[in-house]
Design an enzyme around this catalytic site. Structure first.
Site, short mmCIF file in Angstrom:
data_model
loop_
_atom_site.label_atom_id
_atom_site.label_comp_id
_atom_site.label_asym_id
_atom_site.label_seq_id
_atom_site.Cartn_x
_atom_site.Cartn_y
_atom_site.Cartn_z
N ASP A 2 -22.42 17.61 -42.01
CA ASP A 2 -21.22 16.68 -41.82
C ASP A 2 -21.37 15.48 -41.66
O ASP A 2 -21.35 14.69 -40.48
CB ASP A 2 -20.38 17.45 -40.59
CG ASP A 2 -19.72 18.56 -41.05
OD1 ASP A 2 -19.70 19.01 -42.13
OD2 ASP A 2 -19.54 19.56 -40.08
N GLN A 54 -12.42 21.85 -31.57
CA GLN A 54 -12.53 23.41 -32.00
C GLN A 54 -11.97 24.19 -30.71
O GLN A 54 -11.99 23.62 -29.63
CB GLN A 54 -14.21 23.84 -31.79
CG GLN A 54 -14.85 23.56 -32.87
CD GLN A 54 -14.55 23.85 -34.40
OE1 GLN A 54 -13.55 24.63 -34.25
NE2 GLN A 54 -15.46 23.84 -35.16
N LYS A 77 -14.08 25.36 -49.23
CA LYS A 77 -12.74 26.00 -48.86
C LYS A 77 -11.72 26.20 -49.90
O LYS A 77 -10.50 25.28 -49.92
CB LYS A 77 -12.28 25.33 -47.68
CG LYS A 77 -13.26 25.51 -46.30
CD LYS A 77 -12.62 25.24 -45.01
CE LYS A 77 -13.48 25.40 -44.01
NZ LYS A 77 -14.53 24.67 -43.67
N LYS A 92 -25.36 23.63 -44.80
CA LYS A 92 -24.09 23.79 -45.06
C LYS A 92 -23.42 22.40 -45.69
O LYS A 92 -23.59 21.29 -45.08
CB LYS A 92 -22.94 24.38 -44.20
CG LYS A 92 -21.37 24.52 -44.45
CD LYS A 92 -20.67 25.20 -43.78
CE LYS A 92 -19.93 24.47 -42.77
NZ LYS A 92 -18.98 23.34 -43.02
N THR A 114 -11.36 27.95 -37.16
CA THR A 114 -11.55 27.96 -35.53
C THR A 114 -10.89 26.92 -34.83
O THR A 114 -10.73 27.01 -33.38
CB THR A 114 -13.07 28.15 -35.17
OG1 THR A 114 -13.52 27.04 -36.18
CG2 THR A 114 -13.55 29.18 -35.25
N GLY A 120 -22.68 22.75 -35.60
CA GLY A 120 -22.78 21.48 -35.97
C GLY A 120 -23.11 20.36 -34.94
O GLY A 120 -24.23 19.94 -34.63
N ARG A 121 -22.13 20.04 -34.28
CA ARG A 121 -22.22 18.80 -33.37
C ARG A 121 -23.05 18.94 -32.47
O ARG A 121 -23.96 18.04 -31.93
CB ARG A 121 -20.73 18.48 -32.84
CG ARG A 121 -20.04 17.59 -33.95
CD ARG A 121 -18.37 17.47 -33.75
NE ARG A 121 -17.69 18.91 -34.03
CZ ARG A 121 -16.58 18.74 -34.15
NH1 ARG A 121 -15.70 17.96 -33.70
NH2 ARG A 121 -15.91 19.97 -34.31
N ASP A 160 -19.43 24.47 -48.75
CA ASP A 160 -18.30 24.77 -48.02
C ASP A 160 -17.07 24.00 -48.67
O ASP A 160 -16.45 23.20 -48.09
CB ASP A 160 -18.55 24.42 -46.33
CG ASP A 160 -17.41 25.04 -45.90
OD1 ASP A 160 -16.54 25.95 -46.08
OD2 ASP A 160 -17.19 24.58 -44.44
N ASP A 187 -6.07 27.03 -54.31
CA ASP A 187 -5.38 26.51 -55.56
C ASP A 187 -5.01 27.74 -56.30
O ASP A 187 -5.10 28.78 -55.73
CB ASP A 187 -6.33 25.55 -56.41
CG ASP A 187 -5.68 24.54 -57.03
OD1 ASP A 187 -4.44 24.84 -57.57
OD2 ASP A 187 -5.82 23.41 -57.09
N ILE A 188 -4.15 27.49 -57.50
CA ILE A 188 -3.79 28.61 -58.52
C ILE A 188 -5.01 29.31 -58.65
O ILE A 188 -6.18 28.69 -58.94
CB ILE A 188 -3.20 28.02 -59.56
CG1 ILE A 188 -3.85 27.22 -60.28
CG2 ILE A 188 -1.64 27.50 -59.09
CD1 ILE A 188 -3.00 26.77 -61.72
N PRO A 189 -5.14 30.68 -58.85
CA PRO A 189 -6.24 31.64 -59.17
C PRO A 189 -7.14 31.05 -60.27
O PRO A 189 -8.45 30.88 -60.58
CB PRO A 189 -5.66 32.97 -59.60
CG PRO A 189 -4.28 32.83 -58.85
CD PRO A 189 -3.79 31.55 -58.83
N GLU A 190 -6.24 30.48 -61.36
CA GLU A 190 -7.31 30.01 -62.62
C GLU A 190 -8.11 28.89 -62.22
O GLU A 190 -9.38 28.69 -62.53
CB GLU A 190 -6.18 29.71 -63.78
CG GLU A 190 -6.97 29.01 -65.06
CD GLU A 190 -7.95 29.87 -65.85
OE1 GLU A 190 -8.27 31.21 -65.16
OE2 GLU A 190 -8.70 29.63 -66.70
O1 C5P Z 1 -20.20 22.97 -34.61
P1 C5P Z 1 -19.17 22.06 -35.17
O2 C5P Z 1 -17.54 22.26 -34.57
O3 C5P Z 1 -19.73 20.63 -35.38
O4 C5P Z 1 -18.84 22.71 -36.81
C1 C5P Z 1 -18.03 22.19 -37.63
C2 C5P Z 1 -18.25 22.81 -39.11
O5 C5P Z 1 -18.07 24.03 -38.99
C3 C5P Z 1 -17.41 21.82 -39.96
O6 C5P Z 1 -18.42 21.71 -41.05
C4 C5P Z 1 -16.25 22.73 -40.18
O7 C5P Z 1 -16.10 22.61 -41.66
C5 C5P Z 1 -16.92 24.24 -40.17
N1 C5P Z 1 -16.04 25.18 -39.91
C6 C5P Z 1 -15.20 25.25 -38.83
N2 C5P Z 1 -14.22 26.48 -38.60
C7 C5P Z 1 -14.16 27.14 -39.70
C8 C5P Z 1 -14.96 27.20 -40.80
C9 C5P Z 1 -15.86 26.25 -40.99
O8 C5P Z 1 -15.15 24.71 -37.81
N3 C5P Z 1 -13.29 28.43 -39.60
#
Ligand code: C5P
Length: 239
Positions: free
Chosen positions: A12, A193, A65, A34, A118, A213-214, A63, A68-71
């Site tokens: 990120d 989060q 995510k 990722k 999350t 991540g963080r 990632d 959109d429409i299926p096609e």
């Molecule tokens: O550990 P941290 O909160 O920094 O991680 C954030 C990463 O987790 C981001 O790249 C975010 O897109 C991903 N993520 C998320 N919740 C989800 C799916 C992915 O936080 N349900």
């Protein structure tokens, strides 16, 4: 899989040079990198090649995510598959046809369904107009995991609070990826989060992979923190 192979580090970061700096630092300490929206929008598909070149043994998780429409999703999924990535994400709330479209173009990539972010809690689900019985994140995650399974996805992304229920219902039929991981030593209340767990809780609840991540990126010594997390994963599996 070794414990470190179960750690997914999200790149990120805004630029290729910053992202590759973390790849160099962490390639021996995590199994999956990722690439998310920020980096892919800024740097394009070249970043996938650059990460692969820097860390040939690591897996790549794109990632995007898709939603959109299926096609459109089917065509985007095909383009992602052609990049040679290992994991790719789609939003389960896009419905069965979207998920099926992604699954049919997966090739050797594993398509994972985002169940409920999350960062989303019950209040946001109610505000978004969901059926009252599905405003409980656990019920909604199970509902969407069932859809993911039915449409041929390889796995789901869910919080560590719901992963046990998914494993109980689907066992090894769905790979589980759990973000929202915080370390006991972090100030867990200081970011966006909401449905968070520690690496130990996530693994004991049945997460196959954890996204963290963080807590790694912002640590003074990211490699050291990643090593400690791998050790925590190892110990969590030891009764
Ligand atoms: O550990 P941290 O909160 O920094 O991680 C954030 C990463 O987790 C981001 O790249 C975010 O897109 C991903 N993520 C998320 N919740 C989800 C799916 C992915 O936080 N349900």
């Amino acid at each position: 899989m070794q414990p470190k192979d179960r750690i997914i580090f999200p790149l990120d970061l805004p630029t290729s040079s910053e992202a590759l700096g973390f790849v160099r630092l962490l390639k021996d300490h995590v199994g999956v990198f990722k690439i998310g929206l920020e980096l892919f929008v800024a740097e394009g598909p070249a970043i996938v090649e650059a990460v692969k070149k820097e860390a040939p043994n690591a897996k790549i998780f794109l990632d995007m995510k898709f939603h959109d429409i299926p096609e459109t999703v089917r065509r985007a999924q095909r383009a992602a598959t052609n990049l040679g990535v290992d994991f790719i994400t789609v939003h389960c709330d896009g419905g069965a046809e979207l998920l099926y479209a992604a699954a049919t173009e997966a090739g050797s990539a594993k398509v994972l369904g985002i169940t409920v972010l999350t960062s989303t809690g019950a209040d946001e689900l109610a505000a978004a107009g969901l059926r009252p019985d599905l405003c409980d994140p656990k019920q909604l995650v199970l509902h969407r995991a069932a859809l993911a399974k039915k449409t041929g996805l390889s796995g789901v992304v869910c919080s560590g609070l719901e992963v046990a229920a998914i494993k109980e219902k689907f066992a090894s039929e769905l790979i589980t990826v759990t973000p929202g991981i915080r370390l006991l030593t972090n100030d867990v209340k200081s970011d966006d989060q909401k449905r968070i767990v520690t690496p130990t809780q996530a693994v004991q609840n049945g997460a196959d992979y954890i996204v963290i991540g963080r807590p790694i990126r912002d640590a003074p010594d990211p490699a050291l923190i990643a090593t400690k997390i791998a050790l925590e994963i190892k110990n969590a599996n030891t009764p």
